[in-house]
Design a protein around this motif. Structure first.
Motif: not given
Length: 331
Positions: A22-23, A58-59, A63-64, A74-76
């Motif tokens: 994720c990161w 792509g960002s 997020l998804v 990471p979602a934040a």
């Protein structure tokens, strides 16, 4: 000997791997957002920032992914980066309110001819079909000038300020109406691009200074300084001076700080104003596999209303001509 068959160590490792992924997905968009919002377009970042709209899209994928794996930190970060990038890019797809002008309509076309190699017949047909009043050209050569006149451009747009040169430095300004106070501006970069300019006398409107813009291209690291200098040297639009229009190949998108600074002097980007600011004008049109980006612009004085903007095909050049329909203040 007792063997620990608990599933938790494996689960813990899988979770750490998922968090790491994720990161890795989030970090590029976050870094890009910082560079874009802080105006850190220096060195190799100049060329990269032209592709900001693709990174903004792509960002959302990052997020998804973070949300799907329930990695909240990471979602934040991904959410903040996506909001920042989309907030910078998305407004270009939305039309903006225009000033209530009552003067004449002017149709202005700009085209980069790729060292004079663009198809002259197509360009003249665009001028004829769309009843173009003012034409600016870049990378304008003596051969291109001769071809355009042979095909009738001299009769369609008889007034002109031209600086035809072999290769890429040449520039030209054509008009249906008389041109005065004309001249040639010379830029500093390695290719030596020039800019033809003149004051166009449009019946029923104040005089308009029109310039065929072509700042240096940041094609190499040692050219980035010239690129910034040339953009900074473009004439500003101020409410106390006469009307101005800059139209041409700026070698910059609205994600580049120097172009945004130029716009803030008193211009409006015609594509941005009509919700067409994400339409590509340079890239794969001569066969190169480059994602399209928007580096050809028509910048108009804020006192001028932009009614329409369209982008057209032109064979044998890597640029697409931009046609803006403008409404001037009454004279």
């Amino acid at each position: 000997m007792i063997v620990d068959r608990s599933p938790f160590p494996a689960t813990h490792r899988a979770r750490r791997i998922g968090t790491g992924l994720c990161w890795l997905a989030v970090a590029p968009a976050a870094a890009w957002a910082v560079v874009r919002l802080a105006g850190l377009d220096r060195g190799p970042l100049v060329q990269a920032l032209a592709f900001t709209p693709y990174v903004a899209g792509g960002s959302l994928l990052a997020l998804v992914l973070a949300l799907a794996l329930r990695r909240w930190r990471p979602a934040a970060v991904a959410a903040v980066a996506a909001v920042a990038l989309l907030g910078a890019v998305a407004p270009r797809a939305l039309p903006a309110a225009q000033p209530a002008t009552t003067g004449p309509t002017v149709r202005l076309l700009t085209a980069n001819l790729l060292a004079g190699g663009a198809d002259a017949g197509t360009l003249v047909e665009l001028v004829r079909r769309h009843r173009v009043d003012v034409l600016t050209v870049q990378e304008f050569t003596p051969a291109a000038q001769a071809d355009l006149d042979r095909l009738g451009l001299d009769r369609l747009l008889p007034h002109r300020q031209l600086n035809a040169q072999d290769g890429t430095p040449g520039s030209g300004l054509y008009s249906r109406w008389p041109i005065s106070d004309a001249g040639i501006r010379h830029n500093l970069g390695g290719w030596g691009f020039s800019q033809a300019y003149g004051t166009v006398s449009v019946p029923g409107a104040p005089p308009v200074r029109v310039e065929s813009a072509h700042p240096s291209a940041p094609y190499a690291l040692d050219q980035v300084g010239f690129w910034r200098t040339d953009l900074a040297a473009q004439p500003p639009a101020t409410p106390h001076d006469g009307l101005r229009i800059l139209a041409g190949d700026f070698n910059a998108t609205l994600d580049h700080g120097p172009l945004r600074a130029l716009v803030r002097t008193g211009y409006v980007d015609a594509a941005d104003a009509t919700g067409r600011g994400l339409v590509g004008t340079w890239g794969p049109y001569d066969g190169d596999l480059i994602p399209p980006v928007t580096i050809d612009h028509v910048l108009v004085d804020r006192r001028i209303a932009v009614r329409e903007l369209t982008v057209h095909g032109l064979p044998r050049t890597d640029h697409r001509p931009v046609l803006a329909t403008l409404r001037l203040p009454a004279g």
